[in-house]
Write an enzyme that holds these catalytic residues in place. Structure first.
Site, PDB file in Angstrom:
ATOM      1  N   VAL A 248       4.323   1.438   0.675  1.00  0.00           N
ATOM      2  CA  VAL A 248       3.752   2.053  -0.526  1.00  0.00           C
ATOM      3  C   VAL A 248       4.847   2.798  -1.277  1.00  0.00           C
ATOM      4  O   VAL A 248       4.578   3.742  -2.021  1.00  0.00           O
ATOM      5  CB  VAL A 248       2.577   3.003  -0.185  1.00  0.00           C
ATOM      6  CG1 VAL A 248       1.374   2.216   0.313  1.00  0.00           C
ATOM      7  CG2 VAL A 248       2.993   4.054   0.851  1.00  0.00           C
ATOM      8  N   ALA A 249       6.088   2.366  -1.083  1.00  0.00           N
ATOM      9  CA  ALA A 249       7.244   3.025  -1.701  1.00  0.00           C
ATOM     10  C   ALA A 249       7.684   2.250  -2.940  1.00  0.00           C
ATOM     11  O   ALA A 249       7.099   2.378  -4.010  1.00  0.00           O
ATOM     12  CB  ALA A 249       8.379   3.145  -0.677  1.00  0.00           C
ATOM     13  N   ARG A 250       8.708   1.449  -2.790  1.00  0.00           N
ATOM     14  CA  ARG A 250       9.228   0.572  -3.833  1.00  0.00           C
ATOM     15  C   ARG A 250       9.558  -0.767  -3.189  1.00  0.00           C
ATOM     16  O   ARG A 250       9.920  -0.823  -2.015  1.00  0.00           O
ATOM     17  CB  ARG A 250      10.482   1.165  -4.477  1.00  0.00           C
ATOM     18  CG  ARG A 250      10.257   2.418  -5.305  1.00  0.00           C
ATOM     19  CD  ARG A 250       9.499   2.101  -6.581  1.00  0.00           C
ATOM     20  NE  ARG A 250       9.327   3.272  -7.443  1.00  0.00           N
ATOM     21  CZ  ARG A 250       8.271   4.059  -7.427  1.00  0.00           C
ATOM     22  NH1 ARG A 250       7.289   3.812  -6.565  1.00  0.00           N
ATOM     23  NH2 ARG A 250       8.172   5.079  -8.252  1.00  0.00           N
ATOM     24  N   ASP A 274       1.932  -2.844  -1.066  1.00  0.00           N
ATOM     25  CA  ASP A 274       1.495  -2.393  -2.387  1.00  0.00           C
ATOM     26  C   ASP A 274       2.568  -2.631  -3.443  1.00  0.00           C
ATOM     27  O   ASP A 274       2.275  -2.582  -4.637  1.00  0.00           O
ATOM     28  CB  ASP A 274       1.142  -0.906  -2.337  1.00  0.00           C
ATOM     29  CG  ASP A 274       0.550  -0.407  -3.639  1.00  0.00           C
ATOM     30  OD1 ASP A 274      -0.475  -0.963  -4.066  1.00  0.00           O
ATOM     31  OD2 ASP A 274       1.114   0.537  -4.235  1.00  0.00           O
ATOM     32  N   GLU A 279       7.611  -7.871  -9.530  1.00  0.00           N
ATOM     33  CA  GLU A 279       6.187  -7.696  -9.839  1.00  0.00           C
ATOM     34  C   GLU A 279       5.907  -8.201 -11.250  1.00  0.00           C
ATOM     35  O   GLU A 279       6.726  -7.989 -12.156  1.00  0.00           O
ATOM     36  CB  GLU A 279       5.804  -6.221  -9.713  1.00  0.00           C
ATOM     37  CG  GLU A 279       5.947  -5.696  -8.293  1.00  0.00           C
ATOM     38  CD  GLU A 279       5.594  -4.219  -8.148  1.00  0.00           C
ATOM     39  OE1 GLU A 279       5.167  -3.598  -9.154  1.00  0.00           O
ATOM     40  OE2 GLU A 279       5.761  -3.696  -7.041  1.00  0.00           O
ATOM     41  N   HIS A 298       0.285  -3.023  -6.631  1.00  0.00           N
ATOM     42  CA  HIS A 298       0.894  -1.723  -6.993  1.00  0.00           C
ATOM     43  C   HIS A 298      -0.192  -0.749  -7.459  1.00  0.00           C
ATOM     44  O   HIS A 298      -0.089  -0.115  -8.502  1.00  0.00           O
ATOM     45  CB  HIS A 298       1.956  -1.909  -8.085  1.00  0.00           C
ATOM     46  CG  HIS A 298       3.011  -0.836  -8.056  1.00  0.00           C
ATOM     47  ND1 HIS A 298       4.319  -1.067  -8.377  1.00  0.00           N
ATOM     48  CD2 HIS A 298       2.947   0.472  -7.725  1.00  0.00           C
ATOM     49  CE1 HIS A 298       5.026   0.045  -8.267  1.00  0.00           C
ATOM     50  NE2 HIS A 298       4.208   0.996  -7.858  1.00  0.00           N
TER      51      HIS A 298
END
Length: 335
Positions: A248-250, A274, A279, A298
């Site tokens: 859930v970071a980058r 996520d 993206e 995301h």
């Protein structure tokens, strides 16, 4: 701060319609300017401060800038008097933020505004993966009765170990929730000072030493030279077979092809993703069709109350800016 003219605040048309009256009520001396209007003006823009909200960046990525984001960034670049930019995310990795800081512009984040929401998303995904809910959903789609018995039964979460990379507000909230489940938590961060409620804290470059204990590797750290690519083939191989991965970071914190390979081989039993290297996630990615993977667009931080929490941080920082006080979440204070 005393100004000879009203301060000009740059914001989106959506933000003006949503919060304009409340901003003016909080600070009647502001002149509100939308990016849409500023773009049509010739020459430099006399913008003093700016509030970049989610609808400006929400559908963009570093590889896929939207017209809304490109337009807002254009106005920021043609505003030589810009002194402060408030942004909505917790991290400030976009190139425009570094560019502005190089000009001496203060950049502040909304760190903390989404910490509880992201922690809840992480907890929900962790429980879902541990209880094999994605596999049960896959069986349901196939009309297959496949009870999780014997060797297929889930392990109890109590006693399992989670290694959390990043111990900002999100990481600490996740750690607290997992401790309530009876899990062991090891936190990784820039410094090794103890951080509640982790059982142990290590520095990023010692992560590999903790991974043999990791039933769960959870990424919630900023993107930096110390963290980019930290979840790679070597790191994943150091984890026990059958462990799980959450990001859930980058996207760039993990090497996506290495994560995919570990999921395909079964070394990783499942993942909640996520964020991705590119993206939106390519429709051809094998991640879409893996029954043991939860693909989230995301959206781990999204909630109906999120925008209000970010707006509250902006209003607080606006009052601080006017009084000359220290701003919350100043990126320059993070080192």
């Amino acid at each position: 701060m005393t100004e000879s003219r009203p301060l000009k605040l740059l914001l989106s048309d959506f933000a003006l319609r949503t919060w304009g009256a409340r901003i003016k009520a909080a600070d009647a001396g502001l002149s509100l300017v939308t990016a849409e209007d500023a773009l049509t003006a010739d020459g430099p823009s006399a913008i003093d401060i700016a509030f970049m909200t989610r609808e400006v960046t929400g559908r963009s990525s570093k590889d896929n800038p939207t017209p809304e984001l490109s337009g807002f960034e254009t106005v920021l670049r043609k505003s030589p008097g810009l002194k402060w930019l408030q942004i909505h995310p917790a991290g400030a990795e976009r190139p425009i933020y570094r560019e502005l800081r190089g000009r001496g512009v203060k950049v502040t984040t909304a760190s903390g505004a989404t910490a509880v929401t992201v922690a809840h998303s992480t907890l929900g995904a962790l429980i879902a993966l541990n209880r094999r809910l994605p596999l049960l959903a896959d069986a349901q789609r196939r009309h297959a009765w496949e009870p999780r018995l014997g060797e297929r039964a889930p392990r109890d979460l109590k006693g399992q170990c989670a290694v959390i990379v990043g111990l900002g507000p999100i990481g600490r909230n996740i750690a607290g929730l997992l401790k309530m489940l009876g899990m062991k938590v090891i936190g990784a961060r820039r410094g090794a000072e103890p951080v509640e409620p982790c059982d142990r804290t290590i520095v990023y470059d010692r992560l590999i030493d903790a991974l043999p204990e990791a039933d769960w590797l959870i990424l919630c750290c900023p993107a930096s030279p110390a963290t980019r690519g930290i979840a790679n083939a070597t790191a994943i191989a150091a984890m026990p077979a059958g462990s799980h991965f959450i990001n859930v970071a980058r996207g760039e914190i993990a090497v996506e092809k290495d994560v995919i390979a570990a999921l395909q081989s079964g070394h990783l039993a499942g993942a909640y993703l996520d964020v991705f290297e590119r993206e939106p996630l390519d429709a051809a990615s094998p991640l879409w069709d893996m029954a043991n993977v939860i693909v989230s667009p995301h959206t781990a931080s999204h909630s109906l109350g999120q925008n209000e929490a970010i707006f509250d941080i902006f209003l607080d920082n606006l009052a601080r800016w006017r009084s000359g006080a220290k701003l919350r979440n100043d990126v320059d204070d993070l080192g």
